[in-house]
Design a protein around this motif. Structure first.
Motif, PDB file in Angstrom:
ATOM      1  N   VAL A 460      12.673  -0.268   6.856  1.00 36.59           N
ATOM      2  CA  VAL A 460      13.733  -0.199   5.848  1.00 36.59           C
ATOM      3  C   VAL A 460      15.088  -0.149   6.533  1.00 36.59           C
ATOM      4  CG1 VAL A 460      12.309   0.926   4.107  1.00 36.59           C
ATOM      5  CG2 VAL A 460      13.515   2.320   5.800  1.00 36.59           C
ATOM      6  N   LEU A 461      16.130  -0.387   5.714  1.00 34.23           N
ATOM      7  CA  LEU A 461      17.506  -0.357   6.203  1.00 34.23           C
ATOM      8  C   LEU A 461      18.111   1.018   5.920  1.00 34.23           C
ATOM      9  CD1 LEU A 461      18.676  -3.835   4.811  1.00 34.23           C
ATOM     10  CD2 LEU A 461      17.797  -3.312   7.106  1.00 34.23           C
ATOM     11  N   THR A 462      18.761   1.614   6.895  1.00 35.10           N
ATOM     12  CA  THR A 462      19.417   2.904   6.701  1.00 35.10           C
ATOM     13  C   THR A 462      20.861   2.818   7.172  1.00 35.10           C
ATOM     14  OG1 THR A 462      18.707   3.675   8.873  1.00 35.10           O
ATOM     15  CG2 THR A 462      17.268   4.195   7.007  1.00 35.10           C
ATOM     16  N   ASP A 463      21.668   3.786   6.732  1.00 37.22           N
ATOM     17  CA  ASP A 463      23.079   3.866   7.100  1.00 37.22           C
ATOM     18  C   ASP A 463      23.295   5.228   7.766  1.00 37.22           C
ATOM     19  OD1 ASP A 463      25.894   4.337   7.081  1.00 37.22           O
ATOM     20  OD2 ASP A 463      26.127   2.850   5.479  1.00 37.22           O
ATOM     21  N   PRO A 464      23.857   5.273   8.996  1.00 33.25           N
ATOM     22  CA  PRO A 464      24.031   6.556   9.690  1.00 33.25           C
ATOM     23  C   PRO A 464      24.959   7.526   8.977  1.00 33.25           C
ATOM     24  CG  PRO A 464      25.209   4.804  10.831  1.00 33.25           C
ATOM     25  CD  PRO A 464      24.353   4.140   9.797  1.00 33.25           C
ATOM     26  N   THR A 465      25.727   7.020   8.004  1.00 34.18           N
ATOM     27  CA  THR A 465      26.650   7.909   7.275  1.00 34.18           C
ATOM     28  C   THR A 465      26.044   8.449   5.985  1.00 34.18           C
ATOM     29  OG1 THR A 465      27.664   6.101   6.015  1.00 34.18           O
ATOM     30  CG2 THR A 465      28.601   6.608   8.190  1.00 34.18           C
ATOM     31  N   ILE A 466      24.864   7.926   5.625  1.00 29.40           N
ATOM     32  CA  ILE A 466      24.232   8.318   4.353  1.00 29.40           C
ATOM     33  C   ILE A 466      22.810   8.797   4.624  1.00 29.40           C
ATOM     34  CG2 ILE A 466      23.545   7.567   2.047  1.00 29.40           C
ATOM     35  CD1 ILE A 466      25.619   5.302   2.307  1.00 29.40           C
ATOM     36  N   LEU A 467      22.484   9.985   4.135  1.00 32.46           N
ATOM     37  CA  LEU A 467      21.134  10.529   4.236  1.00 32.46           C
ATOM     38  C   LEU A 467      20.574  10.696   2.825  1.00 32.46           C
ATOM     39  CD1 LEU A 467      18.750  11.958   5.749  1.00 32.46           C
ATOM     40  CD2 LEU A 467      20.020  14.100   5.410  1.00 32.46           C
ATOM     41  N   THR A 468      19.471  10.015   2.546  1.00 30.25           N
ATOM     42  CA  THR A 468      18.817  10.165   1.239  1.00 30.25           C
ATOM     43  C   THR A 468      17.469  10.833   1.442  1.00 30.25           C
ATOM     44  OG1 THR A 468      19.886   8.205   0.330  1.00 30.25           O
ATOM     45  CG2 THR A 468      17.906   8.994  -0.793  1.00 30.25           C
ATOM     46  N   ILE A 469      17.282  11.964   0.790  1.00 26.61           N
ATOM     47  CA  ILE A 469      16.014  12.695   0.852  1.00 26.61           C
ATOM     48  C   ILE A 469      15.377  12.687  -0.535  1.00 26.61           C
ATOM     49  CG2 ILE A 469      14.922  14.934   1.222  1.00 26.61           C
ATOM     50  CD1 ILE A 469      16.905  15.552   3.344  1.00 26.61           C
ATOM     51  N   ARG A 470      14.171  12.180  -0.596  1.00 31.41           N
ATOM     52  CA  ARG A 470      13.408  12.206  -1.859  1.00 31.41           C
ATOM     53  C   ARG A 470      12.472  13.411  -1.819  1.00 31.41           C
ATOM     54  NH1 ARG A 470       9.682   7.849  -1.608  1.00 31.41           N
ATOM     55  NH2 ARG A 470       8.093   9.406  -1.081  1.00 31.41           N
ATOM     56  N   VAL A 471      12.563  14.271  -2.837  1.00 32.02           N
ATOM     57  CA  VAL A 471      11.676  15.432  -2.926  1.00 32.02           C
ATOM     58  C   VAL A 471      10.643  15.153  -4.011  1.00 32.02           C
ATOM     59  CG1 VAL A 471      13.315  16.606  -4.459  1.00 32.02           C
ATOM     60  CG2 VAL A 471      11.524  17.924  -3.309  1.00 32.02           C
ATOM     61  N   ASP A 472       9.368  15.267  -3.651  1.00 30.95           N
ATOM     62  CA  ASP A 472       8.293  14.870  -4.563  1.00 30.95           C
ATOM     63  C   ASP A 472       7.655  16.079  -5.248  1.00 30.95           C
ATOM     64  OD1 ASP A 472       8.682  12.222  -3.849  1.00 30.95           O
ATOM     65  OD2 ASP A 472       7.291  12.341  -2.166  1.00 30.95           O
ATOM     66  N   GLU A 473       8.468  16.913  -5.817  1.00 31.08           N
ATOM     67  CA  GLU A 473       7.971  18.108  -6.491  1.00 31.08           C
ATOM     68  C   GLU A 473       9.102  18.694  -7.322  1.00 31.08           C
ATOM     69  OE1 GLU A 473       5.520  20.231  -7.979  1.00 31.08           O
ATOM     70  OE2 GLU A 473       4.598  19.673  -6.065  1.00 31.08           O
ATOM     71  N   SER A 474       8.749  19.365  -8.412  1.00 28.51           N
ATOM     72  CA  SER A 474       9.770  20.099  -9.151  1.00 28.51           C
ATOM     73  C   SER A 474      10.305  21.221  -8.268  1.00 28.51           C
ATOM     74  CB  SER A 474       9.178  20.667 -10.439  1.00 28.51           C
ATOM     75  OG  SER A 474       8.867  19.616 -11.344  1.00 28.51           O
ATOM     76  N   LEU A 475      11.537  21.634  -8.510  1.00 29.96           N
ATOM     77  CA  LEU A 475      12.173  22.656  -7.679  1.00 29.96           C
ATOM     78  C   LEU A 475      12.103  24.000  -8.398  1.00 29.96           C
ATOM     79  CD1 LEU A 475      15.301  20.622  -6.499  1.00 29.96           C
ATOM     80  CD2 LEU A 475      13.135  20.983  -5.295  1.00 29.96           C
ATOM     81  N   TYR A 476      11.517  24.982  -7.718  1.00 27.91           N
ATOM     82  CA  TYR A 476      11.422  26.318  -8.304  1.00 27.91           C
ATOM     83  C   TYR A 476      11.464  27.348  -7.175  1.00 27.91           C
ATOM     84  CZ  TYR A 476       6.431  26.805  -7.076  1.00 27.91           C
ATOM     85  OH  TYR A 476       5.243  26.926  -6.401  1.00 27.91           O
ATOM     86  N   PHE A 477      11.389  28.615  -7.546  1.00 26.56           N
ATOM     87  CA  PHE A 477      11.675  29.705  -6.610  1.00 26.56           C
ATOM     88  C   PHE A 477      10.864  29.637  -5.319  1.00 26.56           C
ATOM     89  CE2 PHE A 477       8.220  31.139  -9.299  1.00 26.56           C
ATOM     90  CZ  PHE A 477       7.356  31.763  -8.416  1.00 26.56           C
ATOM     91  N   ALA A 478       9.629  29.083  -5.372  1.00 22.44           N
ATOM     92  CA  ALA A 478       8.761  29.118  -4.196  1.00 22.44           C
ATOM     93  C   ALA A 478       9.104  28.066  -3.153  1.00 22.44           C
ATOM     94  CB  ALA A 478       7.297  28.970  -4.624  1.00 22.44           C
ATOM     95  N   ASN A 479       9.838  27.013  -3.527  1.00 21.95           N
ATOM     96  CA  ASN A 479      10.082  25.942  -2.549  1.00 21.95           C
ATOM     97  C   ASN A 479      11.556  25.694  -2.241  1.00 21.95           C
ATOM     98  OD1 ASN A 479      11.045  24.451  -4.753  1.00 21.95           O
ATOM     99  ND2 ASN A 479       9.142  23.308  -5.014  1.00 21.95           N
ATOM    100  N   THR A 480      12.436  26.521  -2.782  1.00 15.91           N
ATOM    101  CA  THR A 480      13.863  26.269  -2.563  1.00 15.91           C
ATOM    102  C   THR A 480      14.278  26.497  -1.106  1.00 15.91           C
ATOM    103  OG1 THR A 480      14.309  28.524  -3.322  1.00 15.91           O
ATOM    104  CG2 THR A 480      14.508  26.755  -4.939  1.00 15.91           C
TER     105      THR A 480
END
Length: 575
Positions: A460-480
């Protein structure tokens, strides 16, 4: 309340409107076949529960009628089942000795408590709570209980005295009393067991091979246990084998189920409530699984919450008519379906058949050897034993394997109640562990497309000035905390970074703890000269963020798509 609304709580008003002669014929045929099957099963499961055989018949009459009125499955056959019977004896034997009036009263009370729990769960639409029992854990539990049930019946096969609720206790007790084996009983038990195994696997193909129509051959094969009962009863009666130590069922009271009342002693309730909860949940999971499987074959619909009400009514009915806890049975439901049952009325007709048997046939089973009933139980429960679940979970998920293995081991070594409790607890802990460390991926653009994929799996193509993180889970107290650490680690690795984008395509909800973590991330990145953005945020999550005012302090933007975010931010980075 109109008829449609009333039918939601009384499904009989739905299917009853289209009931015709053809449906009646199909239901009557199914009822005859299931009645023949249920007579030995009911007696056997009462024996397994440590109760008088007649209570097995009682538990198979009124409950199945009540389920026909309130239940939504058109093929489910409700009554005593092996696992619930084992849970019953495990719970009740702690407060009373089998055979005593107190023991019987406790079993009746257990059915009452189970009925109340199921009814409450149904009325408050809490059927989803059963989802905390994962399929692998249930499979492991049923396999372990099948082994314990089979081992517990060896005493009746061999004619010895043995006791225990765990596998080591049962084996030790059998080994200690092996010198007391009644060889006549052992011969009857072994021959009956071998015959029933052969009937289950070999009789149907044999009959079909001889030219018998498959449906008629199936009916004859299902009647195999009845043949074993008739044959062994005649042998015991003709040779008076009871005088030689062969244990028989003995006198079974004739007549319809008596009216009974559960105990309202708070001491008894407190002793049984834990077991009642387990029986309710296990019974519901087993029942609704069977009901949904059979309904899918005819494109019918099952309402789990209404199923809770139907099973609750069935158990309350059992408690007021001399029965013990019941649920939908796998084998009898499949037989009911295969025999052509079209509506729950088949269950009501089955109850009538059992009532007739209770009134007129009970004197004929006086000489029925308990070894034959034990053989019936062993053959039935061993069909539920499935060790392949260990191999499947080992290859699929080591965490699921650990849950299954622990459930089976604890059930075998420490008892059924601790086993299922441990299984549920381990399943929840594993779920919390997995969701506390959600899968996250740094994504980049697939060349010449608008798709974004994991940089570790795709070119894939990436840009050193841009970081994209995909999180594959709902966000709640246990994983923050895990999310914060991952973002900070990645930012520290890229000194040229200007933008961080959190891709939320798999995020279904964000709780308050997660929101506070997002605020902290936003503030820390702002201090470092990095803007914080979101992409592909779902509507309900967007509503949550908007309602809390988070978007007003967000240093970046919320983009509709990841490609839109990448395109816009790349332009800004070039400026």
């Amino acid at each position: 309340m109109n008829t449609t609304q009333l039918a939601k709580y009384l499904p009989i008003l739905d299917w009853g409107r289209t009931y015709d002669r053809g449906t009646l014929t199909n239901d009557l045929v199914a009822a005859v076949i299931v009645t023949i099957m249920l007579i030995p099963q009911s007696l056997a499961y009462a024996l397994l529960a440590g109760l008088p055989p007649a209570m097995g018949l009682y538990a198979s009459m009124v409950p199945i009628v009540l389920y026909a009125i309130f239940g939504t499955s058109r093929a489910l056959a409700v009554g005593p089942v092996a696992v619930v019977s084992l849970l019953t004896v495990a719970a009740v034997s702690k407060i009373a000795l089998p055979g005593t009036a107190e023991y019987i009263a406790a079993a009746i009370t257990l059915a009452f408590l189970s009925g109340l729990i199921l009814l409450a769960l149904g009325l408050f639409r809490l059927g989803f709570l059963a989802n905390f029992l994962s399929h692998p854990v249930i499979a492991g539990f049923i396999t372990a209980t099948g082994i314990i049930i089979a081992a517990s019946q060896l005493k009746n096969i061999l004619g010895v005295d043995a006791h225990g609720h765990t596998l080591p206790e049962l084996i030790g007790s059998l080994a200690h009393n092996v010198s007391q084996v009644n060889w006549i009983t052992a011969v009857i038990g072994v021959v009956a067991t071998g015959f029933l195994f052969w009937v289950r696997k070999g009789l149907l193909p044999l009959l079909v091979g001889l030219g018998v129509a498959p449906r008629k051959a199936g009916v004859v094969a299902k009647a195999g246990p009845v043949a074993a009962i008739v044959a062994t009863t005649l042998v015991v009666w003709f040779f008076d084998l009871a005088a030689n130590g062969v244990q028989v069922v003995g006198d079974v009271p004739k007549g319809l189920p008596p009216l009974t009342l559960p105990s309202f002693s708070m001491d008894m309730w407190s002793s049984l409530i834990g077991a009642a909860v387990l029986i309710s949940v296990i019974g519901f999971v087993e029942s609704v699984s069977v009901a949904q499987t059979l309904a899918a074959k005819k494109r019918q619909r099952i309402d789990p919450d209404q199923e809770l009400i139907g099973l609750g009514a069935a158990n309350l009915g059992a408690s007021f008519t001399g029965g013990f806890p019941v649920t939908g049975g796998f084998s009898r439901s499949v037989v009911n379906y295969d025999a052509g049952a079209d509506t729950p009325a088949a269950g009501a007709y089955t109850a009538i058949g059992l009532a007739g048997a209770s009134m007129f046939l009970t004197p004929l089973i006086f000489h029925l050897p308990k070894a034959t009933l034990a053989a019936t139980i062993i053959v039935a429960v061993l069909s539920l034993v499935d060790f392949s679940i260990l191999k499947k979970t080992w290859h699929h998920s080591k965490a699921d394997f650990a849950a299954v293995a622990a459930t089976m081991s604890i059930t075998l070594l420490m008892g059924v109640e601790l086993g299922i409790t441990a299984g549920v607890s381990i399943s929840v802990l594993i779920h919390l562990y997995k969701t506390s460390r959600p899968h996250m991926a740094i994504v980049g653009q697939v060349p010449e497309t608008e798709h974004y994929r994991n940089v570790l799996r795709h070119d894939v193509l990436t840009d050193p000035t841009i970081l994209t993180i995909r999180v594959d889970e709902s966000l709640y107290f246990a994983n923050t905390r895990f999310l914060e650490d991952r973002i900070y680690d990645e930012v520290a690795k890229q000194p040229a970074l200007q933008h961080v984008v959190l891709m939320c395509s798999a995020v279904n909800t964000i709780d308050m703890s997660a929101l506070e973590s997002l605020e902290a991330i936003n503030a820390r990145l702002r201090v470092g000269g990095v803007t914080f953005h979101f992409s592909e945020v779902k509507g309900p999550v967007m509503d949550q963020l908007s309602a809390t005012g988070f978007l007003e302090i967000l240093s970046g933007e919320v983009f509709l798509s990841q490609h839109g975010a990448q395109s816009a931010l790349r332009v800004r980075s070039d400026l």
